[in-house]
Design an enzyme around this catalytic site. Structure first.
Site, PDB file in Angstrom:
ATOM      1  N   TYR A  48      49.367  51.045  46.388  1.00 40.59           N
ATOM      2  CA  TYR A  48      49.120  52.293  45.639  1.00 40.59           C
ATOM      3  C   TYR A  48      49.196  53.573  46.469  1.00 40.59           C
ATOM      4  O   TYR A  48      49.998  54.431  46.186  1.00 40.59           O
ATOM      5  CB  TYR A  48      47.772  52.234  44.898  1.00 40.59           C
ATOM      6  CG  TYR A  48      47.735  51.279  43.729  1.00 40.59           C
ATOM      7  CD1 TYR A  48      48.717  50.303  43.557  1.00 40.59           C
ATOM      8  CD2 TYR A  48      46.707  51.329  42.798  1.00 40.59           C
ATOM      9  CE1 TYR A  48      48.675  49.419  42.487  1.00 40.59           C
ATOM     10  CE2 TYR A  48      46.650  50.448  41.717  1.00 40.59           C
ATOM     11  CZ  TYR A  48      47.643  49.486  41.572  1.00 40.59           C
ATOM     12  OH  TYR A  48      47.608  48.619  40.518  1.00 40.59           O
ATOM     13  N   GLU A  55      59.065  64.795  43.996  1.00 40.73           N
ATOM     14  CA  GLU A  55      59.288  66.130  44.577  1.00 40.73           C
ATOM     15  C   GLU A  55      59.305  66.059  46.098  1.00 40.73           C
ATOM     16  O   GLU A  55      60.125  66.683  46.767  1.00 40.73           O
ATOM     17  CB  GLU A  55      58.172  67.091  44.150  1.00 40.73           C
ATOM     18  CG  GLU A  55      58.092  67.333  42.656  1.00 40.73           C
ATOM     19  CD  GLU A  55      57.161  66.379  41.923  1.00 40.73           C
ATOM     20  OE1 GLU A  55      57.117  65.182  42.300  1.00 40.73           O
ATOM     21  OE2 GLU A  55      56.495  66.812  40.980  1.00 40.73           O
ATOM     22  N   CYS A  88      52.085  68.012  45.849  1.00 43.13           N
ATOM     23  CA  CYS A  88      53.484  68.457  45.805  1.00 43.13           C
ATOM     24  C   CYS A  88      53.577  69.977  45.701  1.00 43.13           C
ATOM     25  O   CYS A  88      54.481  70.586  46.263  1.00 43.13           O
ATOM     26  CB  CYS A  88      54.233  67.782  44.660  1.00 43.13           C
ATOM     27  SG  CYS A  88      54.594  66.046  45.017  1.00 43.13           S
TER      28      CYS A  88
HETATM   29  N1  THU Z   1      54.239  61.529  40.479  1.00 42.48           N
HETATM   30  C1  THU Z   1      55.311  62.237  40.959  1.00 42.48           C
HETATM   31  O1  THU Z   1      56.339  61.656  41.323  1.00 42.48           O
HETATM   32  N2  THU Z   1      55.203  63.575  41.035  1.00 42.48           N
HETATM   33  C2  THU Z   1      54.112  64.295  40.635  1.00 42.48           C
HETATM   34  O2  THU Z   1      54.050  65.493  40.861  1.00 42.48           O
HETATM   35  C3  THU Z   1      53.046  63.623  39.899  1.00 42.48           C
HETATM   36  C4  THU Z   1      52.991  62.145  40.081  1.00 42.48           C
HETATM   37  C5  THU Z   1      54.342  60.066  40.391  1.00 42.48           C
HETATM   38  C6  THU Z   1      53.476  59.314  41.340  1.00 42.48           C
HETATM   39  C7  THU Z   1      53.325  57.990  40.628  1.00 42.48           C
HETATM   40  O3  THU Z   1      54.425  57.178  40.931  1.00 42.48           O
HETATM   41  C8  THU Z   1      53.394  58.353  39.153  1.00 42.48           C
HETATM   42  O4  THU Z   1      53.976  59.646  39.093  1.00 42.48           O
HETATM   43  C9  THU Z   1      52.067  58.385  38.463  1.00 42.48           C
HETATM   44  O5  THU Z   1      51.158  59.181  39.122  1.00 42.48           O
END
Ligand code: THU
Length: 138
Positions: A48, A55, A88
Site C-alpha cells: 500500500y 501526477e 501531489c
Molecule cells: N491517486 C493518484 O494517482 N493521484 C492523486 O492525486 C490521488 C490518488 C491514486 C493513488 C491510488 O492508487 C488511488 O489513486 C487511490 O487513492
C-alpha cells in the site's frame, strides 16, 4: 499542445494504471517548457504505502529527463473530476510556477487552475534562501 490534447495524453496514460487494490485509475500528462510531454499513471503496491500517484510519476519522469519547468499538467481520474492529492499538489508546486493545472473528466470536460487556487499560501523554493531553483530570484 492545447488542453484537450494534453487531456487525451492523460487519458491514454490512465489506461496503464496498475490498480489491483483501489480500482481507481488516474492518468496525468505534463508539458514542459520546450513542449515535451511526459505521462504517468498510478502504480499501486501490495504493501500500500509504496503506491505512486499518477501526477508524481509524470512529473518525476520529466524532472529526471532534465526539465525544471512545467507549463501545464492534465489530470484525469475515475469517473469524476480527479483533483490531485495534497502530496501531489506540493510536488506540482515545486515546478509549475504560473503554469496551468487542468483537471478533467476527459478531453471535452475540464477545468483549468493555477497553483494558488489549489494550494494557497504554499511553501516553496522561494522560502529557502539557498536553493538553486530556476524560479528563485538570486
Ligand atoms: N491517486 C493518484 O494517482 N493521484 C492523486 O492525486 C490521488 C490518488 C491514486 C493513488 C491510488 O492508487 C488511488 O489513486 C487511490 O487513492
Amino acid at each position: 499542445m492545447d488542453h484537450s490534447e494534453l487531456m487525451r495524453a492523460a487519458v491514454a496514460a490512465q489506461k496503464m494504471a496498475y490498480i489491483p487494490y483501489s480500482g481507481y485509475p488516474v492518468g496525468a500528462a505534463v508539458e514542459t517548457e520546450d513542449g515535451s510531454i511526459y505521462t504517468g499513471c498510478n502504480i499501486e503496491n501490495a504493501a500500500y504505502s509504496p503506491t505512486a500517484c499518477a501526477e508524481r510519476v509524470a512529473i518525476f519522469k520529466a524532472v529526471s529527463e532534465g526539465h525544471r519547468k512545467i507549463e501545464r499538467i492534465a489530470i484525469v481520474a475515475g469517473d469524476n473530476f480527479g483533483y490531485p492529492c495534497g502530496v501531489c499538489r506540493q510536488v506540482i508546486r515545486e515546478f509549475i510556477g504560473d503554469g496551468e493545472i487542468v483537471v478533467g473528466r476527459g478531453p471535452e470536460e475540464y477545468r483549468v487552475y493555477h497553483m494558488e487556487d489549489l494550494l494557497p499560501h504554499s511553501f516553496g523554493p522561494e522560502d529557502l534562501g539557498h536553493c538553486d531553483h530556476p524560479e528563485v530570484e538570486k
